[in-house]
Design a protein around this motif. Structure first.
Motif, short mmCIF file in Angstrom:
data_model
loop_
_atom_site.label_atom_id
_atom_site.label_comp_id
_atom_site.label_asym_id
_atom_site.label_seq_id
_atom_site.Cartn_x
_atom_site.Cartn_y
_atom_site.Cartn_z
N ALA A 108 0.83 -1.21 0.00
CA ALA A 108 0.00 0.00 0.00
C ALA A 108 0.86 1.26 0.00
O ALA A 108 0.58 2.22 -0.71
CB ALA A 108 -0.93 0.00 1.21
N ALA A 109 1.94 1.24 0.80
CA ALA A 109 2.82 2.41 0.84
C ALA A 109 3.42 2.65 -0.54
O ALA A 109 3.48 3.78 -1.01
CB ALA A 109 3.92 2.21 1.88
N TYR A 111 2.18 1.74 -3.39
CA TYR A 111 1.10 2.17 -4.27
C TYR A 111 1.06 3.71 -4.30
O TYR A 111 0.84 4.31 -5.35
CB TYR A 111 -0.20 1.56 -3.74
N GLY A 112 1.33 4.35 -3.15
CA GLY A 112 1.39 5.81 -3.09
C GLY A 112 2.74 6.37 -3.49
O GLY A 112 2.83 7.45 -4.06
N LEU A 113 3.81 5.63 -3.19
CA LEU A 113 5.16 6.15 -3.45
C LEU A 113 5.49 6.21 -4.94
O LEU A 113 6.15 7.14 -5.39
CB LEU A 113 6.21 5.25 -2.77
N ARG A 114 5.01 5.23 -5.71
CA ARG A 114 5.40 5.17 -7.12
C ARG A 114 4.93 6.39 -7.91
O ARG A 114 5.75 7.00 -8.61
CB ARG A 114 4.93 3.86 -7.75
N PRO A 115 3.63 6.78 -7.83
CA PRO A 115 3.25 7.99 -8.58
C PRO A 115 3.97 9.23 -8.08
O PRO A 115 4.29 10.14 -8.88
CB PRO A 115 1.73 8.10 -8.34
N THR A 118 7.36 9.28 -9.71
CA THR A 118 7.22 9.70 -11.11
C THR A 118 7.03 11.21 -11.20
O THR A 118 7.64 11.88 -12.04
CB THR A 118 6.01 8.99 -11.76
N ALA A 119 6.19 11.76 -10.31
CA ALA A 119 5.92 13.21 -10.34
C ALA A 119 7.18 14.00 -10.02
O ALA A 119 7.44 15.05 -10.63
CB ALA A 119 4.81 13.55 -9.35
N PHE B 131 4.99 6.67 -15.83
CA PHE B 131 3.62 7.15 -15.60
C PHE B 131 2.63 6.01 -15.83
O PHE B 131 1.73 5.77 -15.04
CB PHE B 131 3.32 8.33 -16.53
N ARG B 132 2.86 5.28 -16.92
CA ARG B 132 1.93 4.20 -17.26
C ARG B 132 1.92 3.10 -16.19
O ARG B 132 0.88 2.50 -15.94
CB ARG B 132 2.28 3.62 -18.63
N SER B 134 2.89 3.52 -12.89
CA SER B 134 2.66 3.95 -11.51
C SER B 134 1.32 4.65 -11.31
O SER B 134 0.76 4.61 -10.22
CB SER B 134 3.80 4.88 -11.06
N VAL B 135 0.81 5.30 -12.35
CA VAL B 135 -0.49 5.98 -12.21
C VAL B 135 -1.56 5.04 -12.78
O VAL B 135 -1.73 4.95 -13.98
CB VAL B 135 -0.49 7.34 -12.93
N ASP B 137 -4.89 4.50 -11.22
CA ASP B 137 -6.29 4.79 -10.92
C ASP B 137 -6.41 6.25 -10.45
O ASP B 137 -5.43 7.00 -10.51
CB ASP B 137 -6.84 3.81 -9.87
N PRO B 139 -6.86 7.69 -7.31
CA PRO B 139 -6.00 8.15 -6.21
C PRO B 139 -4.54 8.34 -6.62
O PRO B 139 -3.91 9.33 -6.23
CB PRO B 139 -6.13 7.02 -5.17
N THR B 140 -4.00 7.43 -7.43
CA THR B 140 -2.60 7.59 -7.84
C THR B 140 -2.43 8.79 -8.77
O THR B 140 -1.42 9.48 -8.72
CB THR B 140 -2.04 6.32 -8.52
N ILE B 143 -2.31 11.78 -6.47
CA ILE B 143 -0.99 11.90 -5.83
C ILE B 143 0.02 12.46 -6.83
O ILE B 143 0.78 13.38 -6.52
CB ILE B 143 -0.51 10.52 -5.31
N PHE B 144 -0.02 11.93 -8.06
CA PHE B 144 0.91 12.40 -9.10
C PHE B 144 0.76 13.91 -9.30
O PHE B 144 1.74 14.65 -9.29
CB PHE B 144 0.65 11.66 -10.42
N VAL B 147 1.88 16.08 -6.14
CA VAL B 147 3.34 16.07 -5.96
C VAL B 147 4.02 16.87 -7.08
O VAL B 147 4.95 17.64 -6.84
CB VAL B 147 3.89 14.63 -5.90
N ALA B 181 3.47 10.80 0.44
CA ALA B 181 2.84 9.94 -0.58
C ALA B 181 2.73 8.50 -0.09
O ALA B 181 1.72 7.83 -0.34
CB ALA B 181 3.65 10.00 -1.88
N GLY B 182 3.74 8.03 0.64
CA GLY B 182 3.67 6.69 1.21
C GLY B 182 2.52 6.58 2.20
O GLY B 182 1.74 5.61 2.18
N GLY B 185 -0.75 6.53 0.34
CA GLY B 185 -1.03 5.20 -0.21
C GLY B 185 -1.61 4.28 0.83
O GLY B 185 -2.60 3.57 0.58
N VAL B 188 -5.27 5.39 1.58
CA VAL B 188 -6.24 5.02 0.53
C VAL B 188 -6.57 3.54 0.60
O VAL B 188 -7.73 3.14 0.58
CB VAL B 188 -5.67 5.39 -0.87
#
Lengths: 196, 197
Positions: A108-109, A111-115, A118-119, B131-132, B134-135, B137, B139-140, B143-144, B147, B181-182, B185, B188
């Motif tokens: 889960a962590a 899941y949030g860290l990856r986007p 990327t950003a 991007f493809r 990690s993003v 849905d 919520p991601t 976050i993108f 950030v 972001a962690g 995640g 969510v």
């Protein structure tokens, strides 16, 4: 104590950059803005050299920044700082590998860290683009792109055109299998020949 | 050959032969460790890479530490990691020293201005790939976007002096953004009930 500071700064980069070598770039732009260790122009050159030489990009970047600051000992100290958190974390995790792999909280962590990662890279890309594709007064005196042209010009059209060509090549089916070093070398030749 | 020396040397070869790191080094690691030396199985290797991606640090370094640790414990992990970074240290320092001496030449400046443009295209292409994966849905995507905006503000806006500037500096720092972001995640997934077994 510059070496201690260098070690600590790269320790932080190693600890917080998640994923591949590109993930170190946002932390290095941040580091460059907080210290006077290197300019964004230097950083753009370091990225190019790191992509064009063997070895993990993050390690190359650390070595380059450290060497740029304090010669050989600087390069060694920065690199050791970068890899130390990895060694510590992995040695801890190696003991309960399976549990970590199957943990839903870890999943889960990330899941949030990856986007977010990327950003951060995308934001660093914006900075690199502004250095490479626009005319700046802050890009470091010796390497200012097109320092021979009047400052009123904002867009560096030849550089933008070159970036666009490389980007289109990277999306082309046959060309995208080529190693990045091919594109970097070709761009260096184009820059030298057309006097970017 | 001494086990530590063997680890150091094997990973030095891997470090010298891979460009770009990350998944680019997977084929060489497979050939050296699985096929030639039997130091790890395919499954272990894919586990190491997966964990390397979801732990702090450079994936290549994490993989080296894992394999070294499996062979010879903590000191093996250190030997393998030092081996991996050794060629990078030498090669980069030689190039950097060379460039320091030639950086003033017009031809070098022009070449680097061309290379910088190329780097923009290379990074953009990597960001699109990331991007493809990690993003995935809404919520991601949120976050993108958050950030990206905060990090861009941190990059291009000089914080004003005083408390407002300090707050701005804090919320745009990459470390704070990564940690937040962690946590996001986790929240969510928890809200969706995804943390229960």
């Amino acid at each position: 104590m510059i070496y201690l500071r260098l070690f600590f700064e790269f320790f932080k980069v190693g600890l917080f950059s998640i994923g591949g070598g590109l993930a170190t770039i946002p932390f290095l732009t941040d580091l460059g803005s907080r210290t006077d260790w290197f300019t964004s122009g230097d950083l753009a050159n370091m990225i190019a050299v790191s992509e064009a030489t063997p070895g993990p990009m993050g390690v190359n970047m650390a070595t380059y920044v450290g060497f740029h600051l304090r010669g050989i000992p600087g390069g060694v100290v920065a690199t050791l700082g970068l890899v130390t958190p990895s060694i510590i974390v992995i040695l801890i995790i190696a003991g309960f590998l399976k549990k970590f792999r199957e943990s839903r909280a870890v999943d889960a962590a990330f899941y949030g860290l990856r986007p977010a990662s990327t950003a951060l890279i995308a934001a660093a890309l914006l900075e690199v683009c502004s250095i490479a594709l626009l005319f700046h007064t802050t890009a470091g005196p010796e390497m200012a792109p097109g320092s021979h042209v009047p400052r009123t010009e904002l867009f560096n059209w030849p550089a933008i055109a070159l970036a666009a060509v490389v980007f289109l090549c990277l999306r082309e089916k046959h060309l995208k299998k080529l190693h990045p070093i091919v594109f970097i070398a070709a761009s260096a030749v184009a820059g030298a020949v057309f006097q970017f | 050959m001494n086990v530590y020396l063997d680890l150091f040397w094997t990973f030095a070869k891997i470090g010298a032969c891979t460009f770009g790191g990350g998944y680019a080094m997977l084929p060489i690691v497979q050939r050296e460790l699985v096929e030639k030396r039997n130091w790890a199985t395919e499954e272990e290797l894919s586990d190491y890479f997966a964990i390397g991606q979801c732990t702090p640090g450079i994936i290549a370094v994490n993989t080296a530490t894992f394999v070294g640790h499996k062979r010879k414990g903590a000191s093996g992990g250190v030997a393998a990691t030092l081996g991996l970074v050794f060629p990078c240290l030498v090669i980069i320092m030689v190039i950097a020293a060379f460039l320091q001496n030639f950086a003033q030449l017009p031809v070098v400046i022009h070449a680097f201005n061309g290379v910088r443009a190329c780097v923009c295209a290379l990074i953009l292409s990597s960001v699109l790939k990331l991007f493809r994966s990690s993003v995935v849905d809404k919520p991601t995507l949120a976050i993108f976007c958050v950030v990206l905006v905060l990090a861009a503000v941190g990059t291009f806006v000089t914080p004003p002096p005083g408390a407002a500037g300090a707050v701005l500096g804090f919320v745009t720092s990459p470390i704070v953004l990564v940690v937040a972001a962690g946590v996001a995640g986790l929240c969510v997934r928890a809200a969706k009930g995804g943390l229960k077994k």
